[in-house]
Each structure stands twice: as C-alpha cells, then as structure tokens.
Design an enzyme around this catalytic site. Sequence first.
Site: not given
Length: 494
Positions: A80, A157, A181
């Site tokens: 990420k 997210s 998330s």
Amino acid sequence: MTLPDLSSLTIATAREGLRAKDFTAQELTEGFLALQEGAGALNAVVHATPEIARAQAEAADARLAEGAAPDLCGIPLGIKDLFCTKGVPSQAASRILEGFKPEYESTVTSQLFADGAVMLGKLNMDEFAMGSSNETSTYGPVVNPWRKNRDLTAGGSSGGSAAAVAAGLCLGATGTDTGGSIRQPASFTGITGIKPTYGRISRWGIIAFASSLDQAGPMTRDVRDAAIMLRAMCGADPKDSTSADLPVPDFEAALTGDIRGKVIGIPREYRMDGMPEEIEALWAEGRRMLQEAGAEVRDISLPHTKYALPAYYVIAPAEASSNLARYDGVRFGRRAALGQGEDITAMYEKTRAEGFGAEVQRRVMVGTYVLSAGFYDAYYNKARKVRTLIKRDFEQVFADGVDAILTPTAPSAAFGLGDMADADPVQMYLNDVFTVTVNLAGLPGISVPAGLDRQGLPLGLQLIGKPWEEAELLDTAYSLERAAGFVARPDKWW
C-alpha cells in the site's frame, strides 16, 4: 518449468511449489509482473517496481536453493502506498507528497523483505487513508474487479490492495485499518483481511492518519495466507513505542478449524434500522454455520455502540489535523509557487490548499475545530470518554466468557463509483458503522468472504476477537471460511 494458473495460487500453495522447485521465484515474479501490466483498467498499481522485484526474486531463489527459506521467500506481494519504501515513491495517494522518495524502509516492509518477499509495486489508496471508496486518491479511483455492468468501488482506504489481491495481481498485499480500511475493502472484493490488535504490528515508517487508531495488516485470498503473512509483519519495534513486546505465535500452526465449545457473541446493537435483507440473511447464516461447527452462539449487548461513529469522527480527524501539520511545503513534498510579495505564510496556505484533496481538507478542519480551546472539552474529551466506555463494553463481554463476536463487515455490497459524490459525507462515513468500534477498542478483527448478493457481488462477515488473541480469532475465521465455502472469483474483464 511450467507455471501453474496464477489465479489459483495462494501464498501457501506458491510456497510449496517454490520449495518443491516446481517453479522459481523469478518465474513466479515475471508471471505476476505480466499480469500487472495488463491490468491498468483497475488502477490498483500506482508505482510498479519491476527492477526491485526481479532483484528480490533472484535473491529469494538463492535462499531457496540453500534450503530452510522463510515462509514468504519468493512470494510476490503488493505494498500500500502508505508504507515508506526506500527510494520508491511513497505518496499516501496525495498530491502534497508528490516526488517524495524516502531514504528509509518502514518496519513492516523491512520485515517482509527480510523474509524474502518480493515487492511488485505500490498500490492505490484513499488520500492519507481518508475514505471508504478509494475515490479521494490523487491517482484516481480504483475499480473493483467484480464489475457488474458499471464501475464499482473496491472499498477504502486499502482499495488498491483489495483489488490487486482479488484480481490475482499479487498473492497478498499490505493494508492499514484506522476505522475499517482493511476489512471493508476485503468484504467488497471477496478476500480476507485482518486488522490485528493495536500494537501488534509496528507503525514506524507508515504515513500516519490517526496514530491511536492506525494498524497495519495483511490482505490475502484466504485465512491461511493471512496467518502466514501476519506472522511476518508482527513483532516489537524499538522505533515504535506503542508496539507490544509480546511473543509472536505461529498463527498458521493454530489453524485447526475446531471451534467446539467456543462461545460466539451476536451483538443486538448491530441490528441497524434499514439494514439490507441480504446482509441480515448472511449474518443469520453465519450464526448457523458456527453453531453447526460446534460453537455456542449467544446474544450479547454492547450498549455504547450507537456512539461509536460520532466518537470516531471526532477522534480520527483531531489526530489527523495534528499529524498532517508537518506537510507545509518546507521539508519535503510539494511546494507551491509564490507570487511577488507573498511571504512564508502564503506559501504554507497555498501549498496545503493545492496539495490536500477535499476530503483531507474537510477532516483537518473538523479536527482543528474539535481541538480548539472553546470546543476541546465539548467534543474531543467527550469522545475520548465514550471510547473508554466502548472498550469497557467489549471487556465485559469477553469477561463473561465470549470468545469472539460475529457481525456483518459492511452495511452493503460494493456500490458504484460516483454514487455518493453528491451525498452528505455522513452517508459515506456510515460504511464504517460495523468496523470503527474495533479500532476504538484496539481489538483484532477479521473479514471473511461468506456469500454473494443477488447481483453476484461478494459479502463479508466480521469476527472480533480478544486483544492479542489473533491465533484464536484466525482459527474461528478458518472454521467459518470452511463452512461458507466461498470460492467465487471475478470474471476477468480488464
């Protein structure tokens, strides 16, 4: 050597194939790099790192040839964009960090690389991890591989991580979870995602959103893979004072699937008004599956649940406004151009106005407001007290003999990109209604894919565990996974 179908591989099966010399780490890596190149329509990978991947794969093959290689040796992963990776753009999907290449490696990625993992690239996300649909990213939105006649959100997210794993672009990915998330995107894309206990994984080198809530975790195709990857990510870190100095169990070895005698709680407060029938039905089916596996299922009460969302949306923006104060155009990242006669204050203002997107600006302003002198006690202190009550609710339930709690992961399946663009922001925040309590209480939580809705979109169930009992939680999730038998994969359209 012939590579197997990459879409059918898991971390566990790839590990076996590498050790048996059915294929090499370099061959595996080249296969996944080719898949990523053909998946631009998903917008999941934002910084490809083929040179790094090839070098790491070559080193992994050398370790494998020597024998006794770690579990993740040669396993291709996605990282990420919130994790700092040395010499590689690490932007937190924000314009304000344009051009930022850290001179250091986050603790999590350092540990993964020490175990021989291969980084295929950096993955898309909501800007500074603020969002539930991956639409706030400076790179543009991620498209869910489970496309049904239109583009759907992969969740947020960690939407890039979820989409990449669901589409088979990597065998696993790192995610972060501040209010859901990891778990909500996992539910939207039909994969497994675990948020461990706060402090189980070091936060050092992970770009901060809300420091008392943020926690990293793995996103994988199944529970066994989550257990393998989680073990490599955990551990005490002197660079993070909130990381716990506790032994890290062999989570994979704990997967027996035998939950006979375990007590599973069903919180009545999670039965929200207007909950879709399909979510209610899936929850009831999860209850039935756990009962058939030998668990005792018990109704419980978590009375302060209704205050969780408002408390979260006071505490998280307050911490964000403090953490994001460092992005001022002086030390790193973007700096706005100044007109004649403009001073340093104008530079701060222009840089932040240009660099931060609308959602980040909204949360920074909310956070600054609740921390201001006239409102600190009315909002921030009150929210902290509510957080203590929510934590106490869970402590009481676990003290009464409950081993894990079963809830839906999200209040719906994946929705269309742009569907909430004109809605009140609170509508988007409601996506976190089942997940934020876990972060406020610092507990471990996992989302397991458990069924499809009438449109054929995945739905997840969430299990919440006792603090530091990730091994027990993963075992319960493993039992649920086996009972649900979820094997659906998105049709390749990209």
